[in-house]
Design an enzyme around this catalytic site. Sequence first.
Site, PDB file in Angstrom:
ATOM      1  N   ASP A   1       0.834  -1.211   0.000  1.00 37.30           N
ATOM      2  CA  ASP A   1       0.000   0.000   0.000  1.00 37.30           C
ATOM      3  C   ASP A   1       0.867   1.260   0.000  1.00 37.30           C
ATOM      4  O   ASP A   1       1.983   1.257   0.520  1.00 37.30           O
ATOM      5  CB  ASP A   1      -0.909  -0.029   1.244  1.00 37.30           C
ATOM      6  CG  ASP A   1      -2.068   0.952   1.122  1.00 37.30           C
ATOM      7  OD1 ASP A   1      -2.364   1.414  -0.003  1.00 37.30           O
ATOM      8  OD2 ASP A   1      -2.682   1.252   2.169  1.00 37.30           O
TER       9      ASP A   1
ATOM     10  N   GLU B   1     -12.576  -4.453  -3.872  1.00 36.71           N
ATOM     11  CA  GLU B   1     -13.054  -3.085  -3.628  1.00 36.71           C
ATOM     12  C   GLU B   1     -12.355  -2.073  -4.539  1.00 36.71           C
ATOM     13  O   GLU B   1     -12.827  -0.944  -4.699  1.00 36.71           O
ATOM     14  CB  GLU B   1     -12.824  -2.690  -2.163  1.00 36.71           C
ATOM     15  CG  GLU B   1     -13.768  -3.362  -1.169  1.00 36.71           C
ATOM     16  CD  GLU B   1     -13.525  -4.854  -1.014  1.00 36.71           C
ATOM     17  OE1 GLU B   1     -12.353  -5.281  -1.014  1.00 36.71           O
ATOM     18  OE2 GLU B   1     -14.508  -5.611  -0.916  1.00 36.71           O
ATOM     19  N   ASN B   2     -11.240  -2.465  -5.137  1.00 35.94           N
ATOM     20  CA  ASN B   2     -10.489  -1.517  -5.959  1.00 35.94           C
ATOM     21  C   ASN B   2     -11.206  -1.171  -7.273  1.00 35.94           C
ATOM     22  O   ASN B   2     -10.837  -0.207  -7.943  1.00 35.94           O
ATOM     23  CB  ASN B   2      -9.070  -2.024  -6.244  1.00 35.94           C
ATOM     24  CG  ASN B   2      -8.137  -1.955  -5.045  1.00 35.94           C
ATOM     25  OD1 ASN B   2      -7.225  -2.773  -4.884  1.00 35.94           O
ATOM     26  ND2 ASN B   2      -8.342  -0.972  -4.160  1.00 35.94           N
TER      27      ASN B   2
HETATM   28  C1  IPE Z   1      -5.569  -2.719  -0.126  1.00 36.51           C
HETATM   29  O1  IPE Z   1      -5.187  -1.387  -0.285  1.00 36.51           O
HETATM   30  C2  IPE Z   1      -5.574  -3.408  -1.465  1.00 36.51           C
HETATM   31  C3  IPE Z   1      -4.273  -3.562  -2.118  1.00 36.51           C
HETATM   32  C4  IPE Z   1      -3.122  -3.215  -1.628  1.00 36.51           C
HETATM   33  C5  IPE Z   1      -4.312  -4.165  -3.422  1.00 36.51           C
HETATM   34  P1  IPE Z   1      -6.271  -0.215  -0.424  1.00 36.51           P
HETATM   35  O2  IPE Z   1      -5.483   1.031  -0.548  1.00 36.51           O
HETATM   36  O3  IPE Z   1      -7.218  -0.536  -1.506  1.00 36.51           O
HETATM   37  O4  IPE Z   1      -7.034  -0.308   0.967  1.00 36.51           O
HETATM   38  P2  IPE Z   1      -7.861   0.804   1.775  1.00 36.51           P
HETATM   39  O5  IPE Z   1      -8.874   1.369   0.825  1.00 36.51           O
HETATM   40  O6  IPE Z   1      -6.872   1.835   2.207  1.00 36.51           O
HETATM   41  O7  IPE Z   1      -8.440   0.062   2.920  1.00 36.51           O
HETATM   42  C1  IPE Z   2      -1.671   0.251  -3.333  1.00 30.35           C
HETATM   43  O1  IPE Z   2      -1.417   1.611  -3.379  1.00 30.35           O
HETATM   44  C2  IPE Z   2      -1.937  -0.332  -4.697  1.00 30.35           C
HETATM   45  C3  IPE Z   2      -3.326  -0.751  -4.913  1.00 30.35           C
HETATM   46  C4  IPE Z   2      -4.287  -0.706  -4.018  1.00 30.35           C
HETATM   47  C5  IPE Z   2      -3.654  -1.278  -6.221  1.00 30.35           C
HETATM   48  P1  IPE Z   2      -2.599   2.663  -3.369  1.00 30.35           P
HETATM   49  O2  IPE Z   2      -2.993   2.935  -4.779  1.00 30.35           O
HETATM   50  O3  IPE Z   2      -3.702   2.210  -2.489  1.00 30.35           O
HETATM   51  O4  IPE Z   2      -1.867   3.920  -2.763  1.00 30.35           O
HETATM   52  P2  IPE Z   2      -2.452   4.929  -1.676  1.00 30.35           P
HETATM   53  O5  IPE Z   2      -2.925   4.108  -0.525  1.00 30.35           O
HETATM   54  O6  IPE Z   2      -3.582   5.648  -2.333  1.00 30.35           O
HETATM   55  O7  IPE Z   2      -1.312   5.810  -1.327  1.00 30.35           O
HETATM   56 MG    MG Z   3      -4.067   2.422  -0.529  1.00 33.74          MG
END
Ligand code: IPE
Ligand code: IPE
Ligand code: MG
Length: 257
Positions: free
Chosen positions: A22, A69-70
Amino acid sequence: MADSGRDLDRARIPGHVAIIMDGNGRWANQRGLTRNAGHEAGEQALFDTVEGALELGIRDLTVYAFSTENWKRPAEEVRFLLGFNESLLLRRAGELDDRDVRVRFIGRRDRRVPRRLVRLIEDTEARTADNTRMTLRIAFNYGARAELVDAARQLVEAAQGGSLRAVDEESFAARLYDPEMPDVDLLIRTSGEQRVSNYLLWQAAYAELVFTDTLWPDFDRTELARCVATYEARDRRFGGAEDRPSADGLDAGSGPG
Ligand code: IPE
Ligand code: IPE
Ligand code: MG
């Protein structure tokens, strides 16, 4: 604090390490870059971490690449992430194969995942199926609740007219996305967030959680070794109990050496 694998106790290396990668977006935004540039920068962090895991003798590494959820993210970012994961497999599956890494995917292979990517996932799994040094699992379109629901549906189907007693922890676990996947020993989340975000809820039931402020693109094998050192210092009890007289509680001079 260990800053390389040298100070680690080889006998206590976690068998299965799971990582929530993350902080890509924040890493990029801090540099005035787009979020997608942050995802791109995460690639070398992943491969350095794989290298570190191999050096440490970790048997199973599971990384969270895209959650159920992404899909809520802007369409442009979702599109980028799908394409990026595809290109990563195209460019680097051979390298993982050469390193004797078995690659598997966990997650729903539903209609939202482009057919081309599904085929590539299947090809990569087949190509690396006989590798034995480490298993790298990539959680893609993965959500633990979806996984538990999918397992429950299969159990209900199999149990039609059968006995409820056939439903136990073992038969349930056998219907998760990868029944061979061992329990998680160490769960790492980067970027300072302290939550599980629907990751491996069954498999991480007794995992040790380690949170680091490092943003994912800055993570590497040295950081991995640090997290493993933190893990090694933990006392895992799995619900059990044991008397451990503290130094304070001992009579002066009567303690062992
Ligand atoms: C969790 O990270 C999913 C991945 C790293 C793929 P997110 O950034 O999506 O999680 P939340 O929204 O902060 O909980
Ligand atoms: C994790 O990094 C990668 C995925 C969830 C695909 P993020 O894209 O969630 O990065 P932040 O949390 O917004 O910094
Ligand atoms: Mg994130």
